[in-house]
Design an enzyme around this catalytic site. Structure first.
Site, PDB file in Angstrom:
ATOM      1  N   ALA A   9      32.840  35.312  48.287  1.00  0.00           N
ATOM      2  CA  ALA A   9      32.125  35.751  49.497  1.00  0.00           C
ATOM      3  C   ALA A   9      33.009  35.658  50.729  1.00  0.00           C
ATOM      4  CB  ALA A   9      30.869  34.904  49.683  1.00  0.00           C
ATOM      5  N   ARG A  15      33.942  48.215  54.682  1.00  0.00           N
ATOM      6  CA  ARG A  15      33.189  49.460  54.525  1.00  0.00           C
ATOM      7  C   ARG A  15      31.774  49.381  55.104  1.00  0.00           C
ATOM      8  NH1 ARG A  15      34.979  49.531  48.267  1.00  0.00           N
ATOM      9  NH2 ARG A  15      35.227  47.328  48.792  1.00  0.00           N
ATOM     10  N   GLN A  75      39.227  30.560  51.859  1.00  0.00           N
ATOM     11  CA  GLN A  75      40.331  31.507  51.645  1.00  0.00           C
ATOM     12  C   GLN A  75      40.690  32.055  53.024  1.00  0.00           C
ATOM     13  OE1 GLN A  75      39.338  35.316  49.956  1.00  0.00           O
ATOM     14  NE2 GLN A  75      41.320  35.545  48.945  1.00  0.00           N
ATOM     15  N   ASP A 105      28.393  40.271  46.475  1.00  0.00           N
ATOM     16  CA  ASP A 105      27.805  41.562  46.881  1.00  0.00           C
ATOM     17  C   ASP A 105      27.070  42.275  45.751  1.00  0.00           C
ATOM     18  OD1 ASP A 105      29.944  42.415  45.368  1.00  0.00           O
ATOM     19  OD2 ASP A 105      30.784  43.758  46.875  1.00  0.00           O
ATOM     20  N   ASN A 172      33.511  47.849  35.549  1.00  0.00           N
ATOM     21  CA  ASN A 172      33.504  46.402  35.725  1.00  0.00           C
ATOM     22  C   ASN A 172      32.464  46.051  36.794  1.00  0.00           C
ATOM     23  OD1 ASN A 172      34.184  43.702  36.158  1.00  0.00           O
ATOM     24  ND2 ASN A 172      35.856  44.245  37.579  1.00  0.00           N
TER      25      ASN A 172
HETATM   26  C1  UD1 Z   1      35.561  44.661  42.697  1.00  0.00           C
HETATM   27  C2  UD1 Z   1      36.403  44.766  41.420  1.00  0.00           C
HETATM   28  C3  UD1 Z   1      36.016  46.067  40.690  1.00  0.00           C
HETATM   29  C4  UD1 Z   1      34.544  46.047  40.373  1.00  0.00           C
HETATM   30  C5  UD1 Z   1      33.707  45.818  41.625  1.00  0.00           C
HETATM   31  C6  UD1 Z   1      32.266  45.561  41.223  1.00  0.00           C
HETATM   32  C7  UD1 Z   1      38.561  43.701  41.927  1.00  0.00           C
HETATM   33  C8  UD1 Z   1      39.972  43.945  42.251  1.00  0.00           C
HETATM   34  N1  UD1 Z   1      37.803  44.798  41.777  1.00  0.00           N
HETATM   35  O1  UD1 Z   1      35.895  45.740  43.525  1.00  0.00           O
HETATM   36  O2  UD1 Z   1      36.742  46.172  39.489  1.00  0.00           O
HETATM   37  O3  UD1 Z   1      34.170  47.286  39.762  1.00  0.00           O
HETATM   38  O4  UD1 Z   1      34.163  44.650  42.338  1.00  0.00           O
HETATM   39  O5  UD1 Z   1      31.409  45.499  42.314  1.00  0.00           O
HETATM   40  O6  UD1 Z   1      38.148  42.585  41.774  1.00  0.00           O
HETATM   41  N2  UD1 Z   1      36.460  38.876  48.111  1.00  0.00           N
HETATM   42  C9  UD1 Z   1      36.962  37.646  48.510  1.00  0.00           C
HETATM   43  N3  UD1 Z   1      38.271  37.566  48.893  1.00  0.00           N
HETATM   44  C10 UD1 Z   1      39.107  38.633  48.872  1.00  0.00           C
HETATM   45  C11 UD1 Z   1      38.589  39.885  48.460  1.00  0.00           C
HETATM   46  C12 UD1 Z   1      37.258  39.962  48.086  1.00  0.00           C
HETATM   47  O7  UD1 Z   1      36.241  36.647  48.537  1.00  0.00           O
HETATM   48  O8  UD1 Z   1      40.284  38.454  49.212  1.00  0.00           O
HETATM   49  C13 UD1 Z   1      35.054  38.948  47.728  1.00  0.00           C
HETATM   50  C14 UD1 Z   1      34.237  39.916  48.577  1.00  0.00           C
HETATM   51  O9  UD1 Z   1      33.663  39.225  49.670  1.00  0.00           O
HETATM   52  C15 UD1 Z   1      33.194  40.435  47.606  1.00  0.00           C
HETATM   53  C16 UD1 Z   1      33.864  40.318  46.252  1.00  0.00           C
HETATM   54  O10 UD1 Z   1      34.972  39.459  46.415  1.00  0.00           O
HETATM   55  O11 UD1 Z   1      32.024  39.641  47.638  1.00  0.00           O
HETATM   56  C17 UD1 Z   1      34.333  41.664  45.711  1.00  0.00           C
HETATM   57  O12 UD1 Z   1      35.226  42.245  46.629  1.00  0.00           O
HETATM   58  P1  UD1 Z   1      35.194  43.787  47.000  1.00  0.00           P
HETATM   59  O13 UD1 Z   1      36.223  44.060  48.008  1.00  0.00           O
HETATM   60  O14 UD1 Z   1      33.816  44.215  47.275  1.00  0.00           O
HETATM   61  O15 UD1 Z   1      35.671  44.425  45.601  1.00  0.00           O
HETATM   62  P2  UD1 Z   1      35.446  45.879  45.072  1.00  0.00           P
HETATM   63  O16 UD1 Z   1      36.384  46.784  45.723  1.00  0.00           O
HETATM   64  O17 UD1 Z   1      34.011  46.224  45.131  1.00  0.00           O
HETATM   65 CA    CA Z   2      32.221  45.224  45.922  1.00  0.00          CA
END
Ligand code: UD1
Ligand code: CA
Length: 464
Positions: A9, A15, A75, A105, A172
């Site tokens: 989170a 976006r 983080q 999310d 995924n």
């Molecule tokens: C991610 C997955 C994708 C999957 C999708 C499902 C990766 C690289 N990709 O993509 O394969 O289909 O979720 O919904 O994992 N977050 C952090 N720290 C970071 C980046 C993200 O805590 O540095 C958290 C975000 O707050 C979020 C979650 O990780 O809650 C997912 O990140 P998000 O950027 O939404 O990933 P997607 O592009 O949706």
């Molecule tokens: Ca996502």
């Protein structure tokens, strides 16, 4: 088997185009991340770690309702989902067992689905198990790459995928179960050599497979449930899907919802059987409604406690208690701290604030009642107003059982009207009225005989 949960989170949620962290955007009134934690809790994990980063304080504040059950890992820079998970290595150094990774999310995920993935993971002894979904429109999700015999090989992010890979419809969901030691060992090998320059958690899968480890994938058919919310368009879709689920659950438990399309009920609302919810009604917060009520149309209830056989139409009621058999509306506004006792009625264009309306009492039309205690079987005449505010302080009005307040009475607080006392219509009552007496405060009526004719004559003279 021991279990720890990591919820991601920390992301900005670019976006969403919002100054609010993405995971705090609400679905049916509850922040997305709260749903994820509620589902995770049902797995009875030994540890639950939420990775926070962007606007961490806001997220922590929101999750304070989970108390000690939730820990936080920071983080500082959002370098990707793989990096986010690696932040938890230190706090899990003494933990041995399975690690469930969830995204903050994906608010519609159900505990039952997580439980199934956990079962598969345990039974097969896999190093990693992924919850996948088949989607008619997989845009935006990572795709599951399988070998010709169906074994999972890797996950490829959409931005890094070839056209052929993009045509894959199995995605995924961002929900995984890992063997803890293998997860953190392999995370060290993940690089940021990809289109987004991020450390992807998804790369762990390919690396584990290359090392000859077993990776399982469990597919769900319900693409709504695993929906990842990245934009407000998706947020609205999730809202609609969850609203439908909430309404259906209530209908199956014996509540009539005349038009589910225009009925908005929050996730934690409780409604008893044989209650009918009419169209354009919004029931919010922790509202609890009893049996056999009629609520709506066009009504909003926010954090209310409503008894049995209550009727509420075209009204707004906030943080108040409405007892059995009471009637509200049409068009009344009940403000916080009000208690409408059984069989009482508050009617058209009446506003009641922080007051008690006694058993069987009536405030039927055009009144303001504030900071008032109305006893039982009192009748409040149309247009009665409690003048509770002198510009600085608020004062109380007390009306005894069986009293009769004449229409258009102004009750200038602090003031008491005794039991079975009367006030004359149009009176401004600023002194206490003893039990059983009548208080009238208005000047005597003057009658001018033949006034209309005299007036006409005066006009005729002017015209000449
Ligand atoms: C991610 C997955 C994708 C999957 C999708 C499902 C990766 C690289 N990709 O993509 O394969 O289909 O979720 O919904 O994992 N977050 C952090 N720290 C970071 C980046 C993200 O805590 O540095 C958290 C975000 O707050 C979020 C979650 O990780 O809650 C997912 O990140 P998000 O950027 O939404 O990933 P997607 O592009 O949706
Ligand atoms: Ca996502």
């Amino acid at each position: 088997m021991r279990l720890a949960v990591i919820v991601l989170a920390a992301g900005e949620g670019t976006r969403m185009k919002s100054s609010r962290p993405k995971v705090l955007h609400t679905v049916c009134e509850e922040p997305m991340v709260n749903f994820v934690l509620e589902a995770a809790e049902k797995l009875n994990p030994e540890r639950t770690i939420v990775v926070v980063g962007r606007k961490a304080e806001m997220v922590k504040e929101d999750l304070s309702c989970f108390g000690e059950r939730v820990e936080f890992a920071h983080q500082d820079k959002q370098l990707g989902t793989g990096h986010a998970v690696s932040i938890c290595e230190e706090s899990l150094k003494d933990f041995e067992g399975m690690v469930f990774v969830l995204s903050g999310d994906t608010p519609l995920l159900r505990a039952g689905t997580l439980g199934k993935l956990l079962d598969v993971h345990e039974k097969t002894g896999a190093a990693a198990s992924i919850l996948t979904a088949r989607m008619n429109n997989p845009t935006g999700y990572g795709r599951i790459i399988r070998s010709s015999d169906g074994a999972v090989l890797s996950i490829i992010e959409e931005k890094d995928a070839t056209d052929k890979e993009r045509a894959i419809t199995e995605v995924n969901t961002g929900t995984y179960c890992f063997d803890k030691n293998k997860l953190f060992e392999v995370l060290k090998k993940v690089d940021s050599n990809n289109q987004q320059g991020e450390f992807y958690l998804t790369d762990v899968i390919g690396i584990l497979r290359d090392q000859g480890e077993k990776v399982m994938a469990n597919a769900t058919d319900d693409s709504n449930e695993v929906m990842g919310i990245n934009s407000r368009v998706q947020l609205a879709k999730a809202e609609k899907a969850l609203r439908q689920q909430i309404n259906e659950k209530l209908m199956l438990s014996g509540v009539t919802i005349v038009d589910p399309e225009t009925t908005f009920i929050a996730a934690h609302v409780e409604i008893g059987k044989d209650t009918v919810i009419h169209p354009m009604t919004f029931i919010s917060g922790k509202t609890k409604i009893g049996e056999g009520c009629n609520i709506g149309p066009m009504t909003r209830l926010i954090d209310c406690k409503v008894g049995d056989s209550v009727l509420i139409e075209n009204s707004i009621v906030r943080e108040s208690t409405i007892e059995d058999g009471a009637e509200l509306g049409p068009f009344c506004h009940i403000r916080p701290g009000t208690l409408v006792k059984s069989g009482a009625k508050v009617g058209a264009f009446a506003e009641v604030k922080k007051s008690e309306v006694g058993v069987g009492s009536k405030v039927p039309h055009l009144s303001y009642i504030g900071d008032t205690k109305i006893g039982d079987y009192v009748n409040i005449g149309a247009g009665t107003i409690t003048c509770n505010y002198d510009g600085t302080d608020k004062y109380e009005t007390v009306i005894g059982d069986g009293a009769f307040i004449g229409s258009d009475t102004m009750l200038v607080a602090p003031v008491r009207v005794g039991k079975e006392a009367f006030t004359g219509a149009g009176s401004v009552i600023s002194k206490d009225v003893p039990d059983g007496s009548l208080a009238v405060e208005r000047s005597e009526q003057v009658v001018v005989d033949n006034w209309a004719e005299k007036k006409r004559k005066r006009k005729d003279i002017k015209k000449g």
